[in-house]
Design a protein around this motif. Sequence first.
Motif: not given
Lengths: 480, 480
Positions: A161-166, A184-189
């Motif tokens: 759901p977060l990936r879709a929202a992003i 792809l969700v990661v802890p930061g840039s």
Amino acid sequence: MTTLHLPIDRSSATPIHRQIYEGIRGAILEGRLRSGRRIPSSRALAMELAVSRLPVLTAYAQLLHEGYLEGRVGSGTFVSASLPDDLLLTRSTATGLRSTTRVSPPAPSPDDGYGGLGPFRMSLPALDEFPHTLWNRLVARQAHALPHAAMAYGDPAGWMPLRAAIADHLRLARAVRCEAEQILVVPGSQAALRLAAAVLLARGDRVAMEEPGYPGARAALTADGAELVPVPVDDEGMSVAALWTRGRRVRVVYVTPSHQYPLGTAMSAARRLALLEWAVARDAWVLEDDYDSEYRYVSRPLGALQGMDGHERVIYVGTFSKVLFPALRIGYLVVPCTLWSRFMHARWAFDLFPPTLYQAVLAEFLRGGHYVRHLRRMRAIYHGRRDALLGGLARHCGERLNVLNADGGLHVTMRLADGLDDADVVARMARRGLTATALSSCYKGRERRSGLLLGFGGSTERRLAEAARVLGEVLRADRG
Amino acid sequence: MTTLHLPIDRSSATPIHRQIYEGIRGAILEGRLRSGRRIPSSRALAMELAVSRLPVLTAYAQLLHEGYLEGRVGSGTFVSASLPDDLLLTRSTATGLRSTTRVSPPAPSPDDGYGGLGPFRMSLPALDEFPHTLWNRLVARQAHALPHAAMAYGDPAGWMPLRAAIADHLRLARAVRCEAEQILVVPGSQAALRLAAAVLLARGDRVAMEEPGYPGARAALTADGAELVPVPVDDEGMSVAALWTRGRRVRVVYVTPSHQYPLGTAMSAARRLALLEWAVARDAWVLEDDYDSEYRYVSRPLGALQGMDGHERVIYVGTFSKVLFPALRIGYLVVPCTLWSRFMHARWAFDLFPPTLYQAVLAEFLRGGHYVRHLRRMRAIYHGRRDALLGGLARHCGERLNVLNADGGLHVTMRLADGLDDADVVARMARRGLTATALSSCYKGRERRSGLLLGFGGSTERRLAEAARVLGEVLRADRG
């Protein structure tokens, strides 16, 4: 070999390693420890101070990160040839490392309502304006609602759901071409760049970076032994002409097109197309760091470079550290389909999956429209802070510096009048409690311009005006 | 080249990529897709199914991770020669990857109170017995109490109060020799191993692992191109004699001394001393993964190998995934002083610092004594679940399998009677809704024992007894 006379107070609440860190850093900033000077080995200093070796090693490690010291503990450690502020005062590390003392104790120090997050510090959002109550309500609700399955093992790519929202947000707000499956969700840039380096760069490969550019990216991009190729930046952004001539064997180009770090210029459309053309011709990858694109004060925000890419050459990197808060530790990549499985492999080896709670909270924050409202509100606040800073600078420092760019983002970049050495100015500012980044610290090569990067996101208009006054005094004062 | 007849239902709530993943996985488990068979390219399958390429790539990526497929998307993808369960059913990934469908929707599926976390799955704690109310109260409190400074940038090594609490606990509970300054907080043991590999192993270096051993560690330890050296395990743990003969040029040894993965044996004191001796003599490092040490049912827990190390050769790895819950994503390393600054450098390049909220919550959970109370309570619960499983196995599967070890941890390891192929049994169990790990999947070499790893942490005694009955039927049934 120097003997450091560090005053260690065992009764103090400040941990020993922090006292050592601050003692040495102070000595360097005040010029008592000069560039190139060798400092005692951790063992020797531990004996000299009659403390265990651990706090000394901790302090040295931090000073090494921040660029104050060079060399490796054990084999000799030296005061850096070029004063850092590199890592220290750019958008991430150091704020991190410096805020340690304030972060560790439960509450910020009373003398400073911002827990030591002083004026001009880079990459700080307006934490005083963050909607804490709303956010904490979402945290409590999501923590309560989290099903058992969500407390077990999650998707390595991130909570869907977060990936879709992003993806939804990026398509609308940044004209990024993407599907939720590419996020792809990661802890930061920083983690995003490190991951991209692991996938795209092998030892000996070459990676091109803007000159001047973001020093924090260097560590991540060269961690696997890639070689850095600086490419000059003009007022249209990175010079693609220079890339054609110097860019042989370059596999990856790191750019900040919407708000060049540190100069603040936006890459022109023509230059963007030329860069993409080059990437296709050379079969190279473009890493677009869109770190600071949400805030524009003089014109509409520009779309992302990725949106112009018809050949899937761009890997897009974004973070929530600046729009929300850094300790959220959520950033993301938009990965071309052809690279997806390689990124997934590497991501999984780095860490199985991102923690779920904050992902769920952020997903609700985005879907509930809170994020867009927050952006709109913050844009007005930052606009006010930027104007307060520019006004203060015009009033107090007019003749000594000239603003290069203040069109967007959370910092203003300026040149210093001839004869003023930025590293020296930054050191003298530090003695007055001001935190700035020296423009020269963003250069890899020898040829450096002298200037200042002043962050305005984390301070109120009043504090910025006052800080500008103090900066004026610093600039007018004779050296030392 | 096979044509897959995958039933894709666009109206279904299950995402397309998940339907494709499950279709192919099912076909493999049911033997319709045999080992070594080539499967269509993502492009071809996308056309065949008339879907976009993304969901196909996502599905392939997961199947590649889980070891069902080998080869690289694009250059041809094949059904793995040895059925995986490697990554899939061992203590982490797969649980992660498989739980995706269940994790993404807000609530677990009604037909399964555990959100699809079925019986025998490895590495699952008893989420049904977790003190949710207390934990959520701490989350809400800490979220509310978090000072601005703590929302900015934190210490790359972790939130100091948490590091101090972890060090205190390790000294008492695990006889680890450490100071808070040696604790490096990371997102879990996978990240800890990946980080250690980045610091200690270069391409071509050799890393020794127990044979059989934990497949999940392979990906992390070889990510930077190190070469794996399997070292046999006997009932005292890894054979140090074999290490002396085969261990030339080995820089790092990965061991699970308190509860060998997968066999469950504890490394004898003599063997521990011999291993440390070897490490000192060879100037090598020992990576101690203490993943499952908190629970012993037949004797007192053994202290950590690290505590016996007088020469700082051991890097200790721990995680809270199994005692608390995996989505917490907090693990840690205890780093020898001499390696501290190198680990800090690498840690920072991976990611600036760990998220603060859960660190603050966990620190309070530890300091408030909740953690120790939780451990004590869970030990009794797991003891009951283990006994229920052993009882059920004795009743229903007695003659077909014999338990190798059930002294501690959250899983029971057993050999299968001759003629029973464990990969085949696991596949047939999957069709009955049971999730198990094939012992053979934990071997790197060709010589493999046939057996089962059955996790009992995540299921109630009733469900375990029932699952044992079903397993009995599977074992008695004729093949396929």
